[in-house]
Write a protein that holds these residues in place. Structure first.
Motif, PDB file in Angstrom:
ATOM      1  N   LYS A   1      -9.079  -5.794  -4.449  1.00  0.00           N
ATOM      2  CA  LYS A   1      -9.829  -5.376  -3.150  1.00  0.00           C
ATOM      3  C   LYS A   1      -8.805  -5.034  -2.251  1.00  0.00           C
ATOM      4  N   THR A   2      -7.301  -5.131  -2.427  1.00  0.00           N
ATOM      5  CA  THR A   2      -6.368  -4.589  -1.650  1.00  0.00           C
ATOM      6  C   THR A   2      -6.466  -3.300  -2.059  1.00  0.00           C
ATOM      7  N   GLY A   3      -6.541  -2.677  -3.231  1.00  0.00           N
ATOM      8  CA  GLY A   3      -6.422  -1.361  -3.426  1.00  0.00           C
ATOM      9  C   GLY A   3      -5.195  -0.532  -3.457  1.00  0.00           C
ATOM     10  N   ALA A   4      -4.095  -1.505  -4.023  1.00  0.00           N
ATOM     11  CA  ALA A   4      -2.722  -0.916  -3.937  1.00  0.00           C
ATOM     12  C   ALA A   4      -2.677   0.058  -5.262  1.00  0.00           C
TER      13      ALA A   4
ATOM     14  N   LEU B   1       0.758  -1.161   0.207  1.00  0.00           N
ATOM     15  CA  LEU B   1       0.003   0.012  -0.047  1.00  0.00           C
ATOM     16  C   LEU B   1       0.726   1.326   0.044  1.00  0.00           C
ATOM     17  N   ASN B   2       2.089   1.158   0.366  1.00  0.00           N
ATOM     18  CA  ASN B   2       2.927   2.280   0.305  1.00  0.00           C
ATOM     19  C   ASN B   2       3.267   2.858  -1.019  1.00  0.00           C
ATOM     20  N   THR B   3       3.289   4.372  -1.179  1.00  0.00           N
ATOM     21  CA  THR B   3       3.544   4.727  -2.294  1.00  0.00           C
ATOM     22  C   THR B   3       4.368   5.947  -2.393  1.00  0.00           C
ATOM     23  N   SER B   4       5.221   6.199  -1.147  1.00  0.00           N
ATOM     24  CA  SER B   4       6.177   7.181  -1.065  1.00  0.00           C
ATOM     25  C   SER B   4       7.577   6.792  -0.689  1.00  0.00           C
ATOM     26  N   VAL B   5       8.446   7.567  -1.029  1.00  0.00           N
ATOM     27  CA  VAL B   5       9.992   7.167  -0.704  1.00  0.00           C
ATOM     28  C   VAL B   5      10.232   7.063   0.634  1.00  0.00           C
ATOM     29  N   ASP B   6       9.677   7.735   1.617  1.00  0.00           N
ATOM     30  CA  ASP B   6       9.812   7.814   3.154  1.00  0.00           C
ATOM     31  C   ASP B   6       9.396   6.422   3.547  1.00  0.00           C
ATOM     32  N   GLY B   7       8.087   6.033   3.390  1.00  0.00           N
ATOM     33  CA  GLY B   7       7.663   4.617   3.457  1.00  0.00           C
ATOM     34  C   GLY B   7       8.467   3.590   2.962  1.00  0.00           C
ATOM     35  N   ALA B   8       8.832   3.666   1.831  1.00  0.00           N
ATOM     36  CA  ALA B   8       9.654   2.789   1.190  1.00  0.00           C
ATOM     37  C   ALA B   8      11.118   2.483   1.742  1.00  0.00           C
ATOM     38  N   ILE B   9      11.860   3.632   2.276  1.00  0.00           N
ATOM     39  CA  ILE B   9      12.995   3.361   3.207  1.00  0.00           C
ATOM     40  C   ILE B   9      12.643   2.731   4.303  1.00  0.00           C
TER      41      ILE B   9
ATOM     42  N   ALA C   1       8.034 -20.225  -0.256  1.00  0.00           N
ATOM     43  CA  ALA C   1       7.472 -19.758  -1.677  1.00  0.00           C
ATOM     44  C   ALA C   1       6.059 -19.383  -1.642  1.00  0.00           C
ATOM     45  N   ASP C   2       5.270 -19.878  -1.066  1.00  0.00           N
ATOM     46  CA  ASP C   2       3.574 -19.747  -0.816  1.00  0.00           C
ATOM     47  C   ASP C   2       3.555 -18.169  -0.282  1.00  0.00           C
ATOM     48  N   ASP C   3       4.585 -17.636   0.465  1.00  0.00           N
ATOM     49  CA  ASP C   3       4.360 -16.271   1.051  1.00  0.00           C
ATOM     50  C   ASP C   3       4.634 -15.298  -0.119  1.00  0.00           C
ATOM     51  N   PHE C   4       5.299 -15.577  -1.239  1.00  0.00           N
ATOM     52  CA  PHE C   4       5.699 -14.675  -2.153  1.00  0.00           C
ATOM     53  C   PHE C   4       4.207 -14.988  -3.253  1.00  0.00           C
ATOM     54  N   VAL C   5       3.864 -16.168  -3.252  1.00  0.00           N
ATOM     55  CA  VAL C   5       2.620 -16.481  -4.136  1.00  0.00           C
ATOM     56  C   VAL C   5       1.409 -15.470  -3.691  1.00  0.00           C
ATOM     57  N   TYR C   6       1.157 -15.596  -2.262  1.00  0.00           N
ATOM     58  CA  TYR C   6       0.220 -14.622  -1.577  1.00  0.00           C
ATOM     59  C   TYR C   6       0.333 -13.288  -1.839  1.00  0.00           C
ATOM     60  N   SER C   7       1.615 -13.010  -1.454  1.00  0.00           N
ATOM     61  CA  SER C   7       1.951 -11.569  -1.444  1.00  0.00           C
ATOM     62  C   SER C   7       1.918 -10.758  -2.711  1.00  0.00           C
ATOM     63  N   TRP C   8       2.174 -11.444  -4.275  1.00  0.00           N
ATOM     64  CA  TRP C   8       2.192 -11.082  -5.067  1.00  0.00           C
ATOM     65  C   TRP C   8       0.586 -10.997  -5.644  1.00  0.00           C
ATOM     66  N   ASN C   9      -0.210 -12.144  -5.509  1.00  0.00           N
ATOM     67  CA  ASN C   9      -1.344 -11.869  -5.852  1.00  0.00           C
ATOM     68  C   ASN C   9      -2.290 -10.997  -5.038  1.00  0.00           C
ATOM     69  N   ARG C  10      -1.716 -10.821  -3.896  1.00  0.00           N
ATOM     70  CA  ARG C  10      -2.336  -9.752  -2.944  1.00  0.00           C
ATOM     71  C   ARG C  10      -2.390  -8.283  -3.651  1.00  0.00           C
ATOM     72  N   LEU C  11      -1.040  -8.180  -4.050  1.00  0.00           N
ATOM     73  CA  LEU C  11      -0.727  -6.801  -4.753  1.00  0.00           C
ATOM     74  C   LEU C  11      -1.903  -6.475  -5.903  1.00  0.00           C
ATOM     75  N   VAL C  12      -1.982  -7.547  -6.816  1.00  0.00           N
ATOM     76  CA  VAL C  12      -2.952  -7.085  -7.951  1.00  0.00           C
ATOM     77  C   VAL C  12      -4.123  -7.296  -7.590  1.00  0.00           C
TER      78      VAL C  12
END
Length: 554
Positions: A144-147, A66-74, A130-141
Motif C-alpha cells: 500500500k505504500t507503493g515504495a 518513497l524517494n528513489t533519487s540521489v538528490d532526494g537522498a542527500i 524501537a517501535d518507530d523502526f518496526v513501523y517504518s520497515w514494515n511500512r517500506l515493504v
C-alpha cells in the motif's frame, strides 16, 4: 539509485535555457557571466552563516520510503538518521558509524541482528523508540505504500509475506531476523529508505513531508521552510543527540536545474556549493582545479522498453547498443573524465573477496569492445542484426522517440545518439524531453520506446545493480521479464556463500547484457562539484552522497 542529471542530479548539465525559478533573465545572466571573468579562482564565498547549496531542482519526494533519487537522498540524509550512519573519517571520506543504534550484536550464524538504541529524540522532543523502526520497515515493504525500494529489505525473514520478522522487545532494543546472511546489511541499515518515520505523523497527514509543521525528523537538521521550486531550508535540530558534530547552523538547498544560472549564482557568491556547471566551462575549471571530481559508483545508460515493438526484439536492442560510439560521447560530449562502459555493473564494486579482492567488473570482463579501432566492426555487426530483425538499412523501422529529462547534458547525449543511430543504422529517432517528475512517471509506467537512465549503487555489492531488473521490480523501468534471470538473482539472494553469490550474479549479468541487451550502458560516472575554498568539513561517499553537517567557514 536514480540520478536526475544521476541523479541525474549529480551529473554536470549543459543547460543553456533559463528556468522560471532562476530569478533573472538572459541579460541579467550575461552580466553575471561577464562578472565571473573577473573573479579569481581562489575567491572565497560569503560569510552569512548559511550554506547555500545546489544539487538539483525540486525533489520528487523527501519521504524516506518513497524517494528513489540521489538528490532526494542527500536532503533526506540531513533530516533523518537510521540505525547506522555515514560519517566523516577525518579526511573527507564517509565511513559507517553507529547512528541511532549505539551498538549492535550479530548472532554466530549471521541471521539475528540486535540493535541497542541510544537516547535520542525526534525534532519535536519525543523519544525515538524501537517501535518507530518496526513501523517504518514494515511500512517500506507494505504494498500500500507503493515504495519502489520495498525490495531493499528482501533479506529479512517475512519479506515474502510483507510482514517482516522484526521486533521491539523493549523501547531501546530492535531485533531483526534475516532469512540469509547478508554481507552488505550494515550498508542497508544506513540507506535512506530504512530511516525511521513517526507513525502518528505519517498516518495523520498524507502530505506530511511538505511542511515544517508536519515534517518531524530525527537527523542533524529539521526543515525550516520549503518554498517549492525555489529552496528547501534546514536549520540545526536542537534535539539531535550529537550536537558537536553539527557545525553548519543552516543549509539552504536551492532548487533549480539551469546550469548557466547556477554557475552565475556561484560566481556572484549566492551559492557556496554546486555540482552542475555549463559544459563550455568544464575544461577551464578542470585546468584551474576549481571543478573537483569524486569517484562515483554508477552507470549512465540507455533503457529499452522490452515489451514495446521494435525493442521487444533483443537483436534490435543489441544493434542499437553496438552502434553507440561511447568514446566519442565521453571525449567530445561530456568531457568530465567518465569511463566508457563495457558492461552494466561498473568498476569499483566488490566481487567475492570484497574489499580485499578483485572487483566485479574486472572478474566479469567486457561484453563488447570500446577500442576505437573496433567501432566499425561493432557497427557492421549491428547492421547484420538489424537485417536479421527485418530492418535492413533501417527499411520499415517505425518512427520512435528517445525520452530524457530536461537538461542540456542529457540533450547533448541524446543528439549524439540520434545521429549515430541514423547514420549507422538508417533509423529515425525523435527526441522528447520532459520535466523530471513527469519523466520519472512516464519511464516507470513504460510510456516510451528508449529512455535515458542512470543508476548509482545503493551499497557496495553487484546486487544493487542486478536485482533492479527482477520481474515486477519497482525500479524495473525496462518492463523486463526473464524467468532464468530471475532464478539466478533469487539464487544469489538465497545463499550466504560469497563465491556462489557472485557466480550467480555474473551469470545474471551475462543474460542481462550479453544475451538480452536490456540496456545499453554508455559510461561509468564521475561526480564533479565546486565549493568555495573558505568552506571546510565536507565529506562524501562514492554512493553519491555529499554531507554538509560538518561544514564551517561561512
Amino acid at each position: 539509485m536514480k540520478t536526475k542529471s544521476k541523479l541525474l542530479i549529480a551529473i554536470l548539465s549543459l543547460s543553456m535555457i533559463f528556468s522560471a525559478c532562476s530569478g533573472g533573465n538572459k541579460n541579467d545572466a550575461g552580466k553575471a557571466d561577464n562578472k565571473a571573468e573577473t573573479v579569481a579562482n581562489e575567491e572565497e564565498g560569503k560569510k552569512d552563516g548559511v550554506l547555500d547549496i545546489n544539487i538539483a531542482s525540486e525533489p520528487d519526494s523527501i519521504d524516506p520510503a518513497l524517494n528513489t533519487s540521489v538528490d532526494g537522498a542527500i536532503m533526506i540524509s540531513h533530516l533523518f538518521e537510521s540505525l547506522i550512519r555515514w560519517d566523516d573519517d577525518g579526511s573527507g571520506n564517509a565511513v559507517l558509524k553507529p547512528g541511532i543504534a549505539e551498538s549492535w550484536e550479530v548472532s554466530d550464524d549471521g541471521l539475528t541482528w540486535t540493535f541497542k538504541l541510544r537516547d535520542a529524540k525526534w525534532s519535536d522532543g519525543k523519544p525515538i523508540t524501537a517501535d518507530d523502526f518496526v513501523y517504518s520497515w514494515n511500512r517500506l515493504v507494505n504494498p500500500k505504500t507503493g515504495a519502489d525500494y520495498e525490495y531493499m529489505l528482501d533479506m529479512v525473514k517475512g519479506y515474502d509475506k510483507k510482514k517482516l520478522d522484526i521486533s521491539a522487545p523493549d523501547p531501546k532494543t530492535f531485533v531483526v531476523k534475516l532469512s540469509v546472511k547478508c554481507p552488505y546489511f550494515e550498508e542497508i541499515c544506513a540507506f535512506p529508505a530504512v530511516m525511521p518515520v513517526r507513525k502518528d505523523i505519517v498516518e495523520a497527514n498524507k502530505t506530511w513531508t511538505s511542511s515544517p509543521d508536519t515534517l518531524i525528523s530525527n537527523g542533524p537538521y529539521k526543515m525550516e521552510k520549503w518554498d517549492h521550486n525555489q529552496a528547501i531550508t534546514m536549520v540545526k535540530n536542537p534535539e539531535y543527540y550529537d550536537q558537536d558534530s553539527v557545525k553548519a547552523e543552516k543549509l539552504s538547498f536551492h532548487l533549480q536545474d539551469d546550469q548557466n544560472a547556477i554557475y552565475a549564482s556561484y560566481r556572484s557568491g549566492d551559492l557556496d556549493f554546486v555540482n552542475s556547471v555549463p559544459q563550455e566551462e568544464i575544461k577551464k575549471l578542470l585546468e584551474t582545479k576549481e571543478l573537483k571530481i569524486k569517484p562515483y559508483v554508477g552507470t549512465y545508460f540507455v533503457c529499452f522498453n522490452t515489451e514495446k515493438p521494435p525493442f521487444n526484439d533483443p537483436k534490435v536492442r543489441k544493434a542499437f547498443s553496438l552502434a553507440i560510439d561511447r568514446n566519442f560521447i565521453v571525449n567530445q560530449v561530456t568531457g568530465r573524465g567518465e569511463e566508457s562502459a563495457t558492461a552494466f555493473v561498473p568498476a569499483g564494486v566488490y566481487d567475492a573477496k570484497g574489499a580485499e579482492g578483485d572487483d566485479f567488473r574486472k572478474v566479469g570482463g567486457d561484453y563488447y569492445s570500446i577500442k576505437d579501432e573496433d567501432y566499425e566492426k561493432n557497427v557492421e555487426e549491428a547492421k547484420k542484426l538489424m537485417e536479421e530483425a527485418g530492418f535492413k538499412d533501417g527499411a520499415g523501422f517505425p518512427q520512435i522517440d528517445y525520452l530524457y529529462n530536461t537538461d542540456d547534458n542529457h540533450k547533448a547525449i541524446a543528439e549524439a545518439l540520434q545521429n549515430m543511430w541514423q547514420e549507422k543504422l538508417g533509423v529515425k529517432v525523435n527526441l522528447q524531453n520532459q520535466d523530471w517528475n513527469v519523466f520519472l512517471k512516464e519511464r516507470k509506467e513504460g510510456n516510451y520506446n528508449i529512455a535515458r537512465h542512470g543508476w548509482i549503487a545503493d551499497y557496495n555489492d553487484p546486487m544493487s545493480f542486478i536485482d533492479m531488473w527482477l520481474t515486477g521490480g519497482g525500479n524495473n523501468d525496462a518492463q523486463y521479464k526473464n524467468p532464468e534471470f530471475d532464478k539466478l538473482v533469487k539464487a544469489a539472494k538465497a545463499t550466504s556463500d560469497q563465491d556462489e553469490r557472485m557466480e550467480n550474479m555474473h551469470k545474471a549479468e551475462d543474460i542481462l547484457i550479453g544475451q538480452d541487451n536490456v540496456v545499453a550502458p554508455i559510461y561509468f560516472y564521475k561526480n564533479p562539484f565546486m565549493i568555495k575554498p573558505n568552506i571546510k568539513g565536507l565529506y562524501y561517499t562514492p554512493l553519491g552522497y555529499f554531507f554538509f553537517k560538518g561544514t564551517e567557514g561561512f
